[in-house]
Design a protein around this motif. Structure first.
Motif, PDB file in Angstrom:
ATOM      1  N   THR A 121      -4.072  -7.735 -28.143  1.00  0.00           N
ATOM      2  CA  THR A 121      -4.460  -8.846 -27.283  1.00  0.00           C
ATOM      3  C   THR A 121      -3.976  -8.641 -25.851  1.00  0.00           C
ATOM      4  OG1 THR A 121      -4.234 -10.269 -29.208  1.00  0.00           O
ATOM      5  CG2 THR A 121      -4.419 -11.370 -27.092  1.00  0.00           C
ATOM      6  N   ALA A 122      -2.731  -8.185 -25.705  1.00  0.00           N
ATOM      7  CA  ALA A 122      -2.184  -8.001 -24.352  1.00  0.00           C
ATOM      8  C   ALA A 122      -2.991  -6.952 -23.589  1.00  0.00           C
ATOM      9  CB  ALA A 122      -0.716  -7.578 -24.440  1.00  0.00           C
ATOM     10  N   THR A 123      -3.373  -5.894 -24.274  1.00  0.00           N
ATOM     11  CA  THR A 123      -4.162  -4.842 -23.617  1.00  0.00           C
ATOM     12  C   THR A 123      -5.533  -5.387 -23.212  1.00  0.00           C
ATOM     13  OG1 THR A 123      -3.022  -3.200 -24.962  1.00  0.00           O
ATOM     14  CG2 THR A 123      -5.065  -2.494 -23.894  1.00  0.00           C
ATOM     15  N   ILE A 124      -6.155  -6.126 -24.108  1.00  0.00           N
ATOM     16  CA  ILE A 124      -7.469  -6.705 -23.784  1.00  0.00           C
ATOM     17  C   ILE A 124      -7.356  -7.593 -22.549  1.00  0.00           C
ATOM     18  CG2 ILE A 124      -9.256  -8.312 -24.574  1.00  0.00           C
ATOM     19  CD1 ILE A 124      -8.615  -7.320 -27.460  1.00  0.00           C
ATOM     20  N   ARG A 125      -6.321  -8.404 -22.522  1.00  0.00           N
ATOM     21  CA  ARG A 125      -6.149  -9.305 -21.379  1.00  0.00           C
ATOM     22  C   ARG A 125      -5.947  -8.512 -20.081  1.00  0.00           C
ATOM     23  NH1 ARG A 125      -5.568 -14.586 -21.962  1.00  0.00           N
ATOM     24  NH2 ARG A 125      -5.602 -15.431 -24.068  1.00  0.00           N
TER      25      ARG A 125
ATOM     26  N   ILE B  99      -3.432   1.006 -11.281  1.00  0.00           N
ATOM     27  CA  ILE B  99      -4.064   0.747  -9.993  1.00  0.00           C
ATOM     28  C   ILE B  99      -5.255  -0.179 -10.214  1.00  0.00           C
ATOM     29  CG2 ILE B  99      -5.340   1.774  -8.078  1.00  0.00           C
ATOM     30  CD1 ILE B  99      -3.737   4.364  -8.566  1.00  0.00           C
ATOM     31  N   ALA B 100      -5.259  -1.294  -9.549  1.00  0.00           N
ATOM     32  CA  ALA B 100      -6.388  -2.229  -9.587  1.00  0.00           C
ATOM     33  C   ALA B 100      -6.914  -2.382 -11.018  1.00  0.00           C
ATOM     34  CB  ALA B 100      -7.481  -1.777  -8.633  1.00  0.00           C
ATOM     35  N   HIS B 101      -8.198  -2.139 -11.215  1.00  0.00           N
ATOM     36  CA  HIS B 101      -8.814  -2.307 -12.529  1.00  0.00           C
ATOM     37  C   HIS B 101      -9.631  -1.063 -12.846  1.00  0.00           C
ATOM     38  CE1 HIS B 101      -7.549  -6.415 -12.026  1.00  0.00           C
ATOM     39  NE2 HIS B 101      -8.168  -6.439 -10.862  1.00  0.00           N
ATOM     40  N   ARG B 102      -9.954  -0.900 -14.115  1.00  0.00           N
ATOM     41  CA  ARG B 102     -10.624   0.320 -14.548  1.00  0.00           C
ATOM     42  C   ARG B 102     -11.910   0.592 -13.735  1.00  0.00           C
ATOM     43  NH1 ARG B 102      -9.589   5.120 -17.415  1.00  0.00           N
ATOM     44  NH2 ARG B 102     -11.595   5.946 -18.037  1.00  0.00           N
ATOM     45  N   ALA B 103     -12.673  -0.448 -13.468  1.00  0.00           N
ATOM     46  CA  ALA B 103     -13.934  -0.239 -12.740  1.00  0.00           C
ATOM     47  C   ALA B 103     -13.666   0.303 -11.335  1.00  0.00           C
ATOM     48  CB  ALA B 103     -14.728  -1.537 -12.672  1.00  0.00           C
ATOM     49  N   VAL B 104     -12.528  -0.057 -10.773  1.00  0.00           N
ATOM     50  CA  VAL B 104     -12.145   0.477  -9.461  1.00  0.00           C
ATOM     51  C   VAL B 104     -11.611   1.897  -9.610  1.00  0.00           C
ATOM     52  CG1 VAL B 104     -10.505   0.199  -7.548  1.00  0.00           C
ATOM     53  CG2 VAL B 104     -11.691  -1.804  -8.479  1.00  0.00           C
ATOM     54  N   ARG B 105     -10.809   2.105 -10.663  1.00  0.00           N
ATOM     55  CA  ARG B 105     -10.210   3.426 -10.873  1.00  0.00           C
ATOM     56  C   ARG B 105     -11.262   4.500 -11.161  1.00  0.00           C
ATOM     57  NH1 ARG B 105      -6.541   0.136 -13.937  1.00  0.00           N
ATOM     58  NH2 ARG B 105      -7.144   0.945 -15.982  1.00  0.00           N
ATOM     59  N   ASN B 106     -12.406   4.078 -11.694  1.00  0.00           N
ATOM     60  CA  ASN B 106     -13.461   5.044 -11.983  1.00  0.00           C
ATOM     61  C   ASN B 106     -14.065   5.654 -10.722  1.00  0.00           C
ATOM     62  OD1 ASN B 106     -13.614   5.300 -14.787  1.00  0.00           O
ATOM     63  ND2 ASN B 106     -14.654   3.328 -14.988  1.00  0.00           N
ATOM     64  N   ARG B 107     -13.940   4.984  -9.580  1.00  0.00           N
ATOM     65  CA  ARG B 107     -14.504   5.529  -8.340  1.00  0.00           C
ATOM     66  C   ARG B 107     -13.453   5.853  -7.287  1.00  0.00           C
ATOM     67  NH1 ARG B 107     -19.456   6.043  -7.237  1.00  0.00           N
ATOM     68  NH2 ARG B 107     -19.101   5.877  -4.997  1.00  0.00           N
ATOM     69  N   TYR B 184       5.719  -5.233  -7.806  1.00  0.00           N
ATOM     70  CA  TYR B 184       5.602  -6.635  -8.152  1.00  0.00           C
ATOM     71  C   TYR B 184       4.247  -7.135  -7.689  1.00  0.00           C
ATOM     72  CZ  TYR B 184       6.045 -11.615  -8.303  1.00  0.00           C
ATOM     73  OH  TYR B 184       5.796 -12.930  -8.580  1.00  0.00           O
ATOM     74  N   THR B 185       3.458  -7.631  -8.628  1.00  0.00           N
ATOM     75  CA  THR B 185       2.186  -8.251  -8.274  1.00  0.00           C
ATOM     76  C   THR B 185       2.136  -9.619  -8.924  1.00  0.00           C
ATOM     77  OG1 THR B 185       1.094  -7.306 -10.205  1.00  0.00           O
ATOM     78  CG2 THR B 185       0.921  -6.059  -8.156  1.00  0.00           C
ATOM     79  N   ARG B 186       1.455 -10.541  -8.269  1.00  0.00           N
ATOM     80  CA  ARG B 186       1.338 -11.863  -8.871  1.00  0.00           C
ATOM     81  C   ARG B 186       0.384 -11.830 -10.059  1.00  0.00           C
ATOM     82  NH1 ARG B 186       0.318 -16.120  -4.156  1.00  0.00           N
ATOM     83  NH2 ARG B 186      -1.361 -14.642  -3.877  1.00  0.00           N
ATOM     84  N   GLN B 187      -0.624 -10.981  -9.952  1.00  0.00           N
ATOM     85  CA  GLN B 187      -1.595 -10.831 -11.028  1.00  0.00           C
ATOM     86  C   GLN B 187      -1.817  -9.355 -11.267  1.00  0.00           C
ATOM     87  OE1 GLN B 187      -4.462 -14.494  -9.800  1.00  0.00           O
ATOM     88  NE2 GLN B 187      -5.463 -12.613 -10.336  1.00  0.00           N
ATOM     89  N   VAL B 188      -2.181  -9.002 -12.479  1.00  0.00           N
ATOM     90  CA  VAL B 188      -2.533  -7.610 -12.768  1.00  0.00           C
ATOM     91  C   VAL B 188      -3.637  -7.173 -11.809  1.00  0.00           C
ATOM     92  CG1 VAL B 188      -3.559  -6.069 -14.481  1.00  0.00           C
ATOM     93  CG2 VAL B 188      -1.909  -7.797 -15.196  1.00  0.00           C
ATOM     94  N   GLY B 189      -3.449  -5.993 -11.219  1.00  0.00           N
ATOM     95  CA  GLY B 189      -4.514  -5.433 -10.401  1.00  0.00           C
ATOM     96  C   GLY B 189      -4.474  -5.831  -8.947  1.00  0.00           C
ATOM     97  N   GLU B 190      -3.647  -6.812  -8.602  1.00  0.00           N
ATOM     98  CA  GLU B 190      -3.538  -7.201  -7.195  1.00  0.00           C
ATOM     99  C   GLU B 190      -2.731  -6.162  -6.420  1.00  0.00           C
ATOM    100  OE1 GLU B 190      -1.717 -10.950  -6.535  1.00  0.00           O
ATOM    101  OE2 GLU B 190      -3.633 -12.004  -6.456  1.00  0.00           O
ATOM    102  N   PHE B 191      -2.845  -6.217  -5.108  1.00  0.00           N
ATOM    103  CA  PHE B 191      -1.966  -5.396  -4.291  1.00  0.00           C
ATOM    104  C   PHE B 191      -0.530  -5.882  -4.454  1.00  0.00           C
ATOM    105  CE2 PHE B 191      -5.776  -4.029  -2.001  1.00  0.00           C
ATOM    106  CZ  PHE B 191      -5.495  -2.679  -1.908  1.00  0.00           C
ATOM    107  N   ALA B 192       0.400  -4.938  -4.371  1.00  0.00           N
ATOM    108  CA  ALA B 192       1.804  -5.260  -4.603  1.00  0.00           C
ATOM    109  C   ALA B 192       2.363  -6.123  -3.480  1.00  0.00           C
ATOM    110  CB  ALA B 192       2.604  -3.969  -4.704  1.00  0.00           C
ATOM    111  N   LYS B 193       3.257  -7.025  -3.845  1.00  0.00           N
ATOM    112  CA  LYS B 193       4.024  -7.777  -2.852  1.00  0.00           C
ATOM    113  C   LYS B 193       5.299  -7.012  -2.510  1.00  0.00           C
ATOM    114  CE  LYS B 193       1.982 -12.097  -2.993  1.00  0.00           C
ATOM    115  NZ  LYS B 193       0.808 -11.430  -2.402  1.00  0.00           N
ATOM    116  N   ALA B 194       5.736  -6.203  -3.461  1.00  0.00           N
ATOM    117  CA  ALA B 194       6.904  -5.348  -3.243  1.00  0.00           C
ATOM    118  C   ALA B 194       6.793  -4.175  -4.190  1.00  0.00           C
ATOM    119  CB  ALA B 194       8.197  -6.128  -3.520  1.00  0.00           C
ATOM    120  N   SER B 195       7.329  -3.032  -3.777  1.00  0.00           N
ATOM    121  CA  SER B 195       7.340  -1.899  -4.696  1.00  0.00           C
ATOM    122  C   SER B 195       8.509  -0.993  -4.344  1.00  0.00           C
ATOM    123  CB  SER B 195       6.019  -1.126  -4.653  1.00  0.00           C
ATOM    124  OG  SER B 195       5.767  -0.628  -3.362  1.00  0.00           O
ATOM    125  N   ALA B 196       8.929  -0.221  -5.342  1.00  0.00           N
ATOM    126  CA  ALA B 196      10.050   0.698  -5.141  1.00  0.00           C
ATOM    127  C   ALA B 196       9.915   1.857  -6.108  1.00  0.00           C
ATOM    128  CB  ALA B 196      11.379  -0.020  -5.361  1.00  0.00           C
TER     129      ALA B 196
END
Lengths: 378, 265
Positions: A121-125, B99-107, B184-196
């Motif tokens: 589920t986590a991966t799908i999300r 990085i971002a999402h799979r559809a983005v990573r494909n290109r 650190y991203t607020r949501q998966v795939g977003e640009f980072a707010k901080a990174s190290a």
């Protein structure tokens, strides 16, 4: 230019402009309107289609880059057992509400099932996180994909194709362009109060007497010269507030980004207590980005030197603001403030203004603020 | 919004691409995953694009005794899937997969990402941590730059007009090398707010640590020995590295997590 590709298994050869994105090509030229266009920035995922068997964002993929490719839109899965099962499962799990995001969700779901057969589920999300549903129907969508994965789904008919070289037209053959068009003349917009902006302050000691510093602060044409890219215009007729109206334009480049802000502002200075304020509002007509800035300055004698306090507030709205992140913009604004302070100090000492050091030449669109702040037709 | 009009074309080979890029307002384009949104918003209005996505010279992955050269047009997904050789024990694959999402990573491509030089992008900070070398070609010939000299500011690189990235050279870490990367991203795939990122590679006597998602290019942490040996706290390291910025709590968190991830390996 003529574009030939395979769309849902059929050969298609149609005219396309170089700037046409794949989403518009399949929708408007090929009339496959199942692919939906949401954000046009690659964020929402509604436009996701398969290109050579891999999901891509069609809104940020040039159609011309897909010359010779195999494109599958949501209409291209009629005889596909896996997509049939996904559709059935979406229906059973109430995984579509308004349906706008559904074509992109199904394409992504197909990719998840094909590529990650053991997804939990986590991966799908996580994999679905690039597809936004404004009805927030995610629970049903995740359940639908989980159910398909649990039912030993049929093999996917659409598979990634080997990457290969494709003949692309030579640059000379496509020619339609030319870049920057003329921008309209400045208009003095309503000076709405600046609320919610970012505030930055800077204080410095200038090695010059107060009178000289004050002379620079009120000779705005000279200061505008210190700022590369700034142009003063004819001040607009009538002013929407107290102070002296000015008009100006500022062309800036931040990496690949270019913007020409045109706008107007008001300047006022109080010689009695050596304080002043400039407010400006500008707009880049091509991107629609709006920029507002205010700069309050105060000079005070401190022996042979002068203490100069700068207090800047700025607000960016529109495409540039959507694109930028606050930390980045703030760091840029701060470096510009520092450059400007240096330029002011140099002028007051009777030197020619130094070239901006911290913010490389043309670094930031935010320098427009200073064009506003110091640009005035005497 | 739709992009402003531009010309578009391919190139036979690297020499033809270089010739085309000499034109006024001509930009190279590969996956257009960063350029595309900016053109749609009309923040970027190129006169012409030269499509370099499938140039053989940019699609090579070449091994040397001490490093791997990843062609600039290799996609994030190819690195994620292991189609391109990862010179590290999976560190690059793991970073690519986030990085971002799979559809983005494909290109999207590694070279395109570095040329775009978004301060919050993954490859900017990860290649800085790994000590990458950028291979550049252009009108004045080929040259190389350490990534920390290549990235000069927000969306700004050392690329001269007409130049393009050909490959990204990643040194092979030695035996017992450890690496930690956190964003650190607020949501998966977003640009980072901080990174190290932190690298400890004793076999090569190489230690690196850097902060990303700042206002500008990633910044190397100077006293990396003390940081890795634990005598310098992440708070102190961040404060010393970005004294001119308000110390961002999120960067301290990212660095703490990167160190913790490194210790798990």
């Amino acid at each position: 230019m003529k574009l030939a590709l395979s769309l849902n298994g059929d050969a298609v050869s149609e005219a396309a402009e170089p700037r046409t994105n794949l989403a518009d090509f399949v929708r408007e030229t090929c009339h496959k309107t199942g692919t939906h266009v949401g954000c046009e920035q690659g964020v929402c995922g509604a436009c996701t289609v398969f290109v050579d068997g891999r999901p891509v964002r069609s809104c940020i993929t040039l159609a011309a880059a897909c010359e010779g490719a195999a494109v599958h839109t949501i209409e291209g899965f009629e005889d596909d057992a896996l997509m049939a099962q996904l559709r059935q499962s979406f229906s059973a799990h109430h995984a579509l509400q308004c349906g706008y995001c559904t074509p992109g969700m199904l394409v992504t779901a197909y990719d998840i099932v094909r590529r990650l057969p053991d997804a939990d589920t986590a991966t799908i999300r996580r994999e679905l996180s690039g597809n936004l549903c404004r009805c927030t129907g995610y629970a049903g969508i995740v359940a639908a994909i989980e159910a398909v994965l649990a039912e030993s789904p049929p093999p996917a008919a659409v598979q990634p194709l080997p990457r290969q070289r494709r003949a692309k037209p030579s640059l000379a053959a496509t020619g339609t362009a030319k870049a920057d068009t003329a921008v309209p003349a400045a208009q003095l917009e309503e000076m709405e109060p600046l609320t919610g902006g970012t505030r930055l302050t800077r204080s410095l000691a200038v090695e010059a007497p107060l009178a000289k510093v004050w002379a620079v602060l009120t000779d705005l044409d000279a200061i505008a010269d210190c700022i590369p890219g700034a142009k003063l215009g004819t001040p607009p007729e009538g002013s929407a507030g107290k102070g002296e109206p000015f008009a100006g334009a500022y062309k800036v480049a931040l990496g690949p980004v270019t913007a020409t802000f045109r706008g107007a502002g008001l300047f006022c200075a109080d010689a009695a207590d050596h304080t002043g304020k400039v407010v400006g509002r500008g707009r880049d007509p091509l991107s629609g980005t709006r920029l507002s800035g205010e700069l309050a300055f105060a000079a005070a004698a401190d022996g042979d030197t002068t203490r100069l306090d700068l207090d800047m507030t700025y607000l960016v709205k529109g495409p540039l603001a959507q694109f930028s992140r606050p930390a980045l913009v703030e760091a840029l604004a701060d470096s510009i403030l520092a450059d400007t302070a240096d330029a002011l100090a140099a002028r007051a000492r009777g030197e020619s203004a130094p070239a901006p050091q911290r913010a490389a030449s043309g670094l930031s669109f935010l320098r427009i603020i200073f064009a506003r702040l110091f640009g005035r037709k005497a | 919004m739709k992009p402003a009009p531009f010309d578009y074309g391919g190139a036979e080979d690297l020499a033809a691409a270089k010739a085309a890029l000499a034109g006024e307002g001509v930009k190279p384009a590969a996956g257009t995953q960063s350029l595309g949104p900016m053109m749609n918003l009309r923040l970027v209005r190129p006169g012409a694009l030269v499509d370099i996505a499938d140039l053989p010279a940019l699609r090579e992955v070449r091994e040397t005794a001490t490093s791997v050269l990843i062609g600039a047009a290799i996609t994030h997904a190819e690195i994620e899937d292991g189609e391109a050789i990862d010179p590290t024990p999976g560190w690059m694959r793991a970073a690519a997969g986030n990085i971002a999402h799979r559809a983005v990573r494909n290109r999207g491509t590694i070279g395109g990402s570095l040329a775009h030089a978004d301060p919050a992008a993954d490859w900017a900070i990860v290649t800085t941590g790994l000590g990458a070398t950028i291979h550049i070609d252009g009108p004045a010939g080929a040259r190389t730059l350490p990534v920390e000299d290549f990235l000069t500011g927000p969306f700004t690189t050392a690329l001269a007009p007409g130049e393009l990235i050909v490959a990204v050279e990643i040194p092979r870490p030695g035996e017992n090398a450890r690496f930690g990367y956190n964003k650190y991203t607020r949501q998966v795939g977003e640009f980072a707010k901080a990174s190290a990122v932190v690298l400890d590679d004793p076999a090569n006597n190489r230690r690196r640590a850097a902060l990303g998602a700042l206002g500008g290019a990633p910044r190397l942490i100077e006293d990396v020995d003390a940081l890795i040996e634990g005598t310098l706290s992440p708070e102190e390291a961040v404060a010393a590295t970005v004294p001119d910025l308000k110390v961002p709590t999120l960067h301290v968190t990212a660095l703490t997590r990167a160190l913790a991830l490194m210790d798990q390996r």
